[in-house]
Scaffold this motif. Structure first.
Motif, PDB file in Angstrom:
ATOM      1  N   VAL A  70       1.429  -1.021  -0.435  1.00 20.84           N
ATOM      2  CA  VAL A  70      -0.605   0.033   0.234  1.00 20.84           C
ATOM      3  C   VAL A  70       1.064   1.202   0.237  1.00 20.84           C
ATOM      4  O   VAL A  70       1.393   1.444   1.223  1.00 20.84           O
ATOM      5  CB  VAL A  70      -0.554  -0.281   1.343  1.00 20.84           C
ATOM      6  N   VAL A  71       0.689   2.275  -0.949  1.00 15.55           N
ATOM      7  CA  VAL A  71       1.615   3.038  -1.146  1.00 15.55           C
ATOM      8  C   VAL A  71       0.953   4.263  -1.604  1.00 15.55           C
ATOM      9  O   VAL A  71      -0.366   4.310  -1.793  1.00 15.55           O
ATOM     10  CB  VAL A  71       2.547   2.763  -2.568  1.00 15.55           C
ATOM     11  N   ARG A  72       1.516   5.128  -1.322  1.00 18.60           N
ATOM     12  CA  ARG A  72       0.927   6.681  -2.197  1.00 18.60           C
ATOM     13  C   ARG A  72       0.974   6.821  -3.068  1.00 18.60           C
ATOM     14  O   ARG A  72       1.475   6.159  -4.155  1.00 18.60           O
ATOM     15  CB  ARG A  72       1.750   8.085  -1.301  1.00 18.60           C
ATOM     16  N   ARG A  76       5.683   6.384  -4.236  1.00 24.85           N
ATOM     17  CA  ARG A  76       6.062   6.561  -2.115  1.00 24.85           C
ATOM     18  C   ARG A  76       5.330   5.229  -1.439  1.00 24.85           C
ATOM     19  O   ARG A  76       4.558   5.436  -1.119  1.00 24.85           O
ATOM     20  CB  ARG A  76       6.807   8.071  -1.448  1.00 24.85           C
ATOM     21  N   PRO A  77       6.005   4.811   0.021  1.00 27.70           N
ATOM     22  CA  PRO A  77       5.548   4.335   0.921  1.00 27.70           C
ATOM     23  C   PRO A  77       5.401   4.980   1.726  1.00 27.70           C
ATOM     24  O   PRO A  77       5.831   5.803   1.708  1.00 27.70           O
ATOM     25  CB  PRO A  77       6.636   3.307   1.407  1.00 27.70           C
ATOM     26  N   ARG A  97      10.743   2.471 -10.022  1.00 23.44           N
ATOM     27  CA  ARG A  97      11.159   3.728 -10.536  1.00 23.44           C
ATOM     28  C   ARG A  97      12.458   4.041 -10.501  1.00 23.44           C
ATOM     29  O   ARG A  97      13.885   3.472  -9.691  1.00 23.44           O
ATOM     30  CB  ARG A  97      10.578   5.368 -10.027  1.00 23.44           C
ATOM     31  N   PRO A  98      13.419   4.453 -11.845  1.00 25.76           N
ATOM     32  CA  PRO A  98      15.254   4.669 -11.527  1.00 25.76           C
ATOM     33  C   PRO A  98      15.361   4.534 -10.467  1.00 25.76           C
ATOM     34  O   PRO A  98      16.408   4.852 -10.163  1.00 25.76           O
ATOM     35  CB  PRO A  98      15.002   5.236 -12.491  1.00 25.76           C
ATOM     36  N   ARG A 102      11.239   5.078  -5.014  1.00 27.38           N
ATOM     37  CA  ARG A 102       9.389   4.713  -5.407  1.00 27.38           C
ATOM     38  C   ARG A 102       8.402   3.958  -6.441  1.00 27.38           C
ATOM     39  O   ARG A 102       9.493   2.957  -7.208  1.00 27.38           O
ATOM     40  CB  ARG A 102       8.679   5.922  -6.076  1.00 27.38           C
ATOM     41  N   VAL A 103       7.595   3.342  -6.223  1.00 27.53           N
ATOM     42  CA  VAL A 103       7.076   2.195  -7.282  1.00 27.53           C
ATOM     43  C   VAL A 103       7.207   2.463  -8.425  1.00 27.53           C
ATOM     44  O   VAL A 103       6.301   3.537  -8.522  1.00 27.53           O
ATOM     45  CB  VAL A 103       6.364   1.186  -5.755  1.00 27.53           C
TER      46      VAL A 103
END
Length: 116
Positions: A70-72, A76-77, A97-98, A102-103
């Motif tokens: 569950v992330v923003r 971002r966690p 993400r590079p 962030r996912v």
């Protein structure tokens, strides 16, 4: 009745879990490894509440479910959990993400369907 969501240390076991909390935790439990949903995605899936309400549930009860999924909305966690979340993301091969902080929401977002 056995509580399907055991509490983590420090959580008040005498406090009952309401229906909304049960629904949110149930959705989180179904998110497949390597996939994520945002707080808002979960609220939309449940059909009530919003990102803040989901965040409140996760803050209080999320220790017993795969909270790192569950992330923003930007991937971002939760604040203060990046280091622990990263180890889970690496273990589950979650697309990132590079920058690595962030996912990648385009690749990792789960829509709640049966397919991962």
């Amino acid at each position: 009745m056995v509580d399907p969501h055991p509490r983590e240390p420090g959580e008040d076991a005498s406090e009952p879990v309401d229906e909304y909390t049960e629904e949110v935790l149930s959705v989180v439990e179904r998110i497949p490894p390597g996939r994520v949903m945002s707080y808002g995605d979960i609220a939309e899936y449940v059909g009530r509440g919003g990102p803040r309400q989901v965040g409140s549930v996760m803050s209080r009860w999320g220790g017993a479910v795969p909270w790192w999924r569950v992330v923003r909305s930007d991937g971002r966690p939760a604040e203060g959990h990046l280091v622990r979340a990263r180890s889970h993301y690496a273990a589950e091969a979650t697309p990132m993400r590079p920058s690595g902080d962030r996912v990648d929401m385009r690749e990792a977002r789960w829509d709640g369907g049966s397919g991962a």
